[in-house]
Design an enzyme around this catalytic site. Structure first.
Site: not given
Length: 288
Positions: A39, A58, A106, A108, A154, A186, A210
């Site tokens: 995102y 980014r 579903r 992995h 992110k 952070e 990040l």
């Protein structure tokens, strides 16, 4: 209705613009099942996106790290953001963009046959930090950094950050300052900066943090203000004895941390380095 969200605000989902309370995804979307997506959050001032190119750079890095082909080129992303802003007509807001690997059985591993990514965007009201927050500063507690080892992505997989932020809420402070193996990383949703002896210090850009879009901006502002800047590993002792601590993010801009673990940072008030950086930040916003 979604609590705290305007149901009639316009969102984007997989090629369509629609009311946000009408947007639907499959329960088999890999973003929902696995947190398999990325995102971006872009702040907007006076109808203009701030540091758009850096945010899209980014976004591209995060997609590449997850091996998801970008569903839009640069012009396509800019067009999408501008259309969202035009449809929502909010002067100061944030644009949220999210891309997941899409809908598949579903499993992995990545889908054996590539599927279209799910692309979502929305605009949310946002108020920049208030004059009171800027004048009085923010508070924090220190905690161990227990997140995964790819914080440079992110990712929508934010449970570690959510749990860290809740520790701040439970302690009735504004943020956490995290440490891994005795070194600063952070906050839960911010980059953290240390001022010592007039120099601005930041943890190195690596997989443990990040790289906030303000990371590059703060370096620019420090250079313009004649403030020495150094990116390196920072010990807990240096943080605890800092002259000033700052935090930065898209929605927090840059704010002073005036107390850590119940003890004042430096004088316990916003310091001179913060004030100079804040002035530079404000000038950048005014120049949009």
């Amino acid at each position: 209705m979604i609590p705290g969200v305007q149901g009639d605000s316009q969102a984007y989902l997989n090629g369509d613009f629609l009311r946000i309370d009408e947007a639907r995804i499959s329960v088999l979307d890999r973003g929902f099942i696995f947190g398999d997506g990325i995102y971006e959050v872009v702040p907007v001032y006076h109808g203009k996106a701030f540091r758009m190119a850096e945010h899209l750079n980014r976004l591209d890095r995060s997609l590449a790290a997850l091996r998801i082909a970008s569903p839009h080129d640069r012009d396509g992303w800019v067009k999408l953001v501008n259309e969202l802003l035009a449809r929502n007509t909010q002067d100061t807001c944030i644009v949220y963009l999210q891309v997941t690997r899409g809908v598949a059985k579903r499993d992995h591993q990545f889908p054996a046959v590539p599927v279209p990514p799910t692309v979502f965007g929305m605009v949310s009201p946002w108020a920049p930090p208030s004059a009171a927050q800027r004048a009085s500063g923010m508070t924090a507690i220190s905690i161990p950094d227990e997140r995964w080892l790819h914080c440079e992505i992110k990712s929508v997989s934010l449970l570690g950050n959510v749990l860290a932020k809740q520790q701040a809420v439970d302690a009735q402070v504004d943020e956490v300052v995290q440490f891994r193996d005795g070194f600063l990383t952070e906050g839960a949703s911010t980059n953290v900066w240390v001022v010592s002896g007039g120099k601005l210090l930041a943890p190195p850009k690596n997989n443990l943090i990040l790289e906030g879009i303000r990371y590059g901006l703060m370096g620019e502002l420090a250079a313009e203000a004649g403030i020495p800047f150094e990116s390196r590993r920072i010990t807990r002792e240096e943080v605890e004895n800092a002259d000033e601590l700052l935090m930065s993010s898209a929605t927090k801009e840059v704010l002073p941390l005036v107390a850590l673990d119940g003890k004042p940072v430096g004088s316990g008030k916003p310091g001179p380095v913060y004030e100079r950086l804040r002035a530079g930040y404000d000038a950048r916003i005014a120049g949009l």
